[in-house]
Motif scaffolding. Sequence first.
Motif, PDB file in Angstrom:
ATOM      1  N   GLN A  75       0.887  -1.474   0.317  1.00  0.00           N
ATOM      2  CA  GLN A  75      -0.070  -0.111  -0.170  1.00  0.00           C
ATOM      3  C   GLN A  75       0.781   1.599   0.247  1.00  0.00           C
ATOM      4  O   GLN A  75       0.968   2.419  -0.696  1.00  0.00           O
ATOM      5  CB  GLN A  75      -0.854  -0.347   1.004  1.00  0.00           C
ATOM      6  CG  GLN A  75      -2.115  -1.486   1.111  1.00  0.00           C
ATOM      7  CD  GLN A  75      -3.022  -1.419   1.828  1.00  0.00           C
ATOM      8  OE1 GLN A  75      -2.722  -0.647   3.223  1.00  0.00           O
ATOM      9  NE2 GLN A  75      -4.570  -1.446   2.431  1.00  0.00           N
ATOM     10  N   PRO A  99      -3.629   3.069  -1.881  1.00  0.00           N
ATOM     11  CA  PRO A  99      -4.454   2.857  -1.687  1.00  0.00           C
ATOM     12  C   PRO A  99      -4.944   1.967  -2.956  1.00  0.00           C
ATOM     13  O   PRO A  99      -4.830   3.014  -3.392  1.00  0.00           O
ATOM     14  CB  PRO A  99      -4.917   3.800  -0.514  1.00  0.00           C
ATOM     15  CG  PRO A  99      -4.277   4.920  -1.058  1.00  0.00           C
ATOM     16  CD  PRO A  99      -3.264   4.755  -1.466  1.00  0.00           C
ATOM     17  N   ALA A 100      -6.304   1.100  -2.018  1.00  0.00           N
ATOM     18  CA  ALA A 100      -7.059   0.781  -3.307  1.00  0.00           C
ATOM     19  C   ALA A 100      -8.069   2.290  -3.040  1.00  0.00           C
ATOM     20  O   ALA A 100      -8.933   2.783  -2.073  1.00  0.00           O
ATOM     21  CB  ALA A 100      -8.053   0.007  -2.518  1.00  0.00           C
ATOM     22  N   GLU A 101      -8.239   2.248  -4.296  1.00  0.00           N
ATOM     23  CA  GLU A 101      -9.314   3.573  -4.196  1.00  0.00           C
ATOM     24  C   GLU A 101     -10.371   3.495  -5.787  1.00  0.00           C
ATOM     25  O   GLU A 101     -10.016   3.476  -6.333  1.00  0.00           O
ATOM     26  CB  GLU A 101      -8.775   5.080  -4.217  1.00  0.00           C
ATOM     27  CG  GLU A 101      -7.678   4.762  -5.450  1.00  0.00           C
ATOM     28  CD  GLU A 101      -6.911   6.602  -5.624  1.00  0.00           C
ATOM     29  OE1 GLU A 101      -7.138   6.914  -7.150  1.00  0.00           O
ATOM     30  OE2 GLU A 101      -7.091   7.144  -4.359  1.00  0.00           O
ATOM     31  N   ALA A 102     -11.780   4.004  -5.289  1.00  0.00           N
ATOM     32  CA  ALA A 102     -13.188   4.092  -6.262  1.00  0.00           C
ATOM     33  C   ALA A 102     -12.915   5.127  -6.985  1.00  0.00           C
ATOM     34  O   ALA A 102     -12.512   6.016  -6.583  1.00  0.00           O
ATOM     35  CB  ALA A 102     -14.031   3.400  -5.338  1.00  0.00           C
ATOM     36  N   ARG A 133     -12.779   8.333  -8.896  1.00  0.00           N
ATOM     37  CA  ARG A 133     -14.344   9.432  -8.196  1.00  0.00           C
ATOM     38  C   ARG A 133     -15.849   9.727  -9.035  1.00  0.00           C
ATOM     39  O   ARG A 133     -16.547  10.278  -8.354  1.00  0.00           O
ATOM     40  CB  ARG A 133     -12.843  10.567  -8.621  1.00  0.00           C
ATOM     41  CG  ARG A 133     -11.882  10.782  -7.321  1.00  0.00           C
ATOM     42  CD  ARG A 133     -11.108  11.903  -7.307  1.00  0.00           C
ATOM     43  NE  ARG A 133      -9.655  11.742  -6.617  1.00  0.00           N
ATOM     44  CZ  ARG A 133      -8.518  10.770  -6.425  1.00  0.00           C
ATOM     45  NH1 ARG A 133      -8.297   9.786  -7.141  1.00  0.00           N
ATOM     46  NH2 ARG A 133      -7.811  10.830  -5.103  1.00  0.00           N
ATOM     47  N   ARG A 157      -3.259   1.724 -13.054  1.00  0.00           N
ATOM     48  CA  ARG A 157      -4.757   1.736 -12.138  1.00  0.00           C
ATOM     49  C   ARG A 157      -5.460   1.109 -12.539  1.00  0.00           C
ATOM     50  O   ARG A 157      -6.388   2.275 -14.184  1.00  0.00           O
ATOM     51  CB  ARG A 157      -4.775   2.947 -11.067  1.00  0.00           C
ATOM     52  CG  ARG A 157      -3.270   3.193 -10.566  1.00  0.00           C
ATOM     53  CD  ARG A 157      -4.133   4.440  -9.585  1.00  0.00           C
ATOM     54  NE  ARG A 157      -3.991   4.198  -8.074  1.00  0.00           N
ATOM     55  CZ  ARG A 157      -4.340   3.862  -7.197  1.00  0.00           C
ATOM     56  NH1 ARG A 157      -2.142   3.662  -7.249  1.00  0.00           N
ATOM     57  NH2 ARG A 157      -4.087   3.938  -6.405  1.00  0.00           N
ATOM     58  N   ASN A 193      -9.373  -0.602 -11.523  1.00  0.00           N
ATOM     59  CA  ASN A 193     -10.434  -0.148 -10.551  1.00  0.00           C
ATOM     60  C   ASN A 193     -11.745  -1.045 -11.209  1.00  0.00           C
ATOM     61  O   ASN A 193     -11.973   0.341 -12.217  1.00  0.00           O
ATOM     62  CB  ASN A 193     -10.139   1.338  -9.655  1.00  0.00           C
ATOM     63  CG  ASN A 193      -9.063   2.135  -9.159  1.00  0.00           C
ATOM     64  OD1 ASN A 193      -8.772   1.129  -8.632  1.00  0.00           O
ATOM     65  ND2 ASN A 193      -9.608   2.862  -9.637  1.00  0.00           N
ATOM     66  N   THR A 202     -15.171  -1.265  -9.925  1.00  0.00           N
ATOM     67  CA  THR A 202     -16.390  -0.909  -8.373  1.00  0.00           C
ATOM     68  C   THR A 202     -17.127  -1.671  -8.566  1.00  0.00           C
ATOM     69  O   THR A 202     -18.240  -1.363 -10.030  1.00  0.00           O
ATOM     70  CB  THR A 202     -15.881   0.259  -7.798  1.00  0.00           C
ATOM     71  OG1 THR A 202     -16.093   1.752  -9.074  1.00  0.00           O
ATOM     72  CG2 THR A 202     -14.321   0.641  -7.330  1.00  0.00           C
ATOM     73  N   ASP A 236     -15.413  -5.702  -5.401  1.00  0.00           N
ATOM     74  CA  ASP A 236     -14.919  -4.168  -5.227  1.00  0.00           C
ATOM     75  C   ASP A 236     -13.333  -4.675  -6.320  1.00  0.00           C
ATOM     76  O   ASP A 236     -12.738  -5.627  -5.108  1.00  0.00           O
ATOM     77  CB  ASP A 236     -14.145  -3.492  -4.934  1.00  0.00           C
ATOM     78  CG  ASP A 236     -15.522  -2.929  -5.218  1.00  0.00           C
ATOM     79  OD1 ASP A 236     -16.674  -3.443  -5.612  1.00  0.00           O
ATOM     80  OD2 ASP A 236     -15.451  -1.689  -4.669  1.00  0.00           O
ATOM     81  N   PHE A 276      -8.831  -3.980  -7.625  1.00  0.00           N
ATOM     82  CA  PHE A 276      -8.417  -3.140  -7.357  1.00  0.00           C
ATOM     83  C   PHE A 276      -6.841  -3.195  -8.118  1.00  0.00           C
ATOM     84  O   PHE A 276      -6.439  -4.352  -6.919  1.00  0.00           O
ATOM     85  CB  PHE A 276      -8.089  -1.899  -6.041  1.00  0.00           C
ATOM     86  CG  PHE A 276      -9.830  -1.917  -5.435  1.00  0.00           C
ATOM     87  CD1 PHE A 276     -10.030  -0.051  -6.215  1.00  0.00           C
ATOM     88  CD2 PHE A 276     -10.075  -2.136  -4.667  1.00  0.00           C
ATOM     89  CE1 PHE A 276     -11.305   0.212  -5.457  1.00  0.00           C
ATOM     90  CE2 PHE A 276     -11.340  -1.362  -4.067  1.00  0.00           C
ATOM     91  CZ  PHE A 276     -12.121  -0.446  -4.793  1.00  0.00           C
ATOM     92  N   ARG A 296      -3.012  -2.013  -9.481  1.00  0.00           N
ATOM     93  CA  ARG A 296      -1.929  -0.975  -8.744  1.00  0.00           C
ATOM     94  C   ARG A 296      -0.735  -1.742  -9.734  1.00  0.00           C
ATOM     95  O   ARG A 296      -0.246  -2.440  -8.937  1.00  0.00           O
ATOM     96  CB  ARG A 296      -1.697  -0.016  -7.682  1.00  0.00           C
ATOM     97  CG  ARG A 296      -2.800   0.505  -6.930  1.00  0.00           C
ATOM     98  CD  ARG A 296      -2.881   0.398  -5.775  1.00  0.00           C
ATOM     99  NE  ARG A 296      -4.138  -0.935  -6.192  1.00  0.00           N
ATOM    100  CZ  ARG A 296      -4.371  -1.072  -4.944  1.00  0.00           C
ATOM    101  NH1 ARG A 296      -3.867  -0.532  -3.223  1.00  0.00           N
ATOM    102  NH2 ARG A 296      -4.891  -2.660  -4.226  1.00  0.00           N
TER     103      ARG A 296
END
Length: 182
Positions: free
Chosen positions: A78, A83-86, A88, A124, A126, A128, A135, A137, A139
């Motif tokens: 991480q 971090p994993a992020e949905a 926006r 990246r 994602n 979601t 979900d 993710f 990277r």
Amino acid sequence: MKKFFILTGSVLAIAGAAHAGAKHDHGYDMYVIADEGADSTVYVVTHARDIAAIEVFDDEKAHWMKGRAALSAIASAQNLYGPAEAARDKGFEFKVKDDDVRISFPVLFFKHISIHANDDSGARVNITSKNGEGDVFVRANDDGAFITIADASAKDARSFIDDIDDISKTVRRKMKKEVGLD
């Protein structure tokens, strides 16, 4: 090598989306940490406070990891990959400018896929959902990849463990037992 990681990550993410969706028994988080420098891949499955993890080396040797070591590997990944992020914005986007690519689109009313790749930060991907179940993710950069599958079902966690290459059935059974999948 970068194209390999981007392609592999994209395929895994899309495959993960096929398994993700509304299920009954969720709460399994799964991680794949590929380290190009160490020539190894760490596979981690967590459920509540239970952790099962194994490191598989390119020479087909496998090493069982204790919970603290697995959590440390996740934290290091991480820090390295973010971090994993949905996404926006859950709408449609298609931008290509020099080496920066951003693609984002909804899939079948309940999933959303976003891809962002450039030479500086790698790629990246994602995938979601509206409810956060299953979900995926991804990277990746030239040094390796970090894949997270969040809040998956018990069925998907079993499949994840069964799909780990180069480990014995005994190790698979032990991993399943460690996280309550036996």
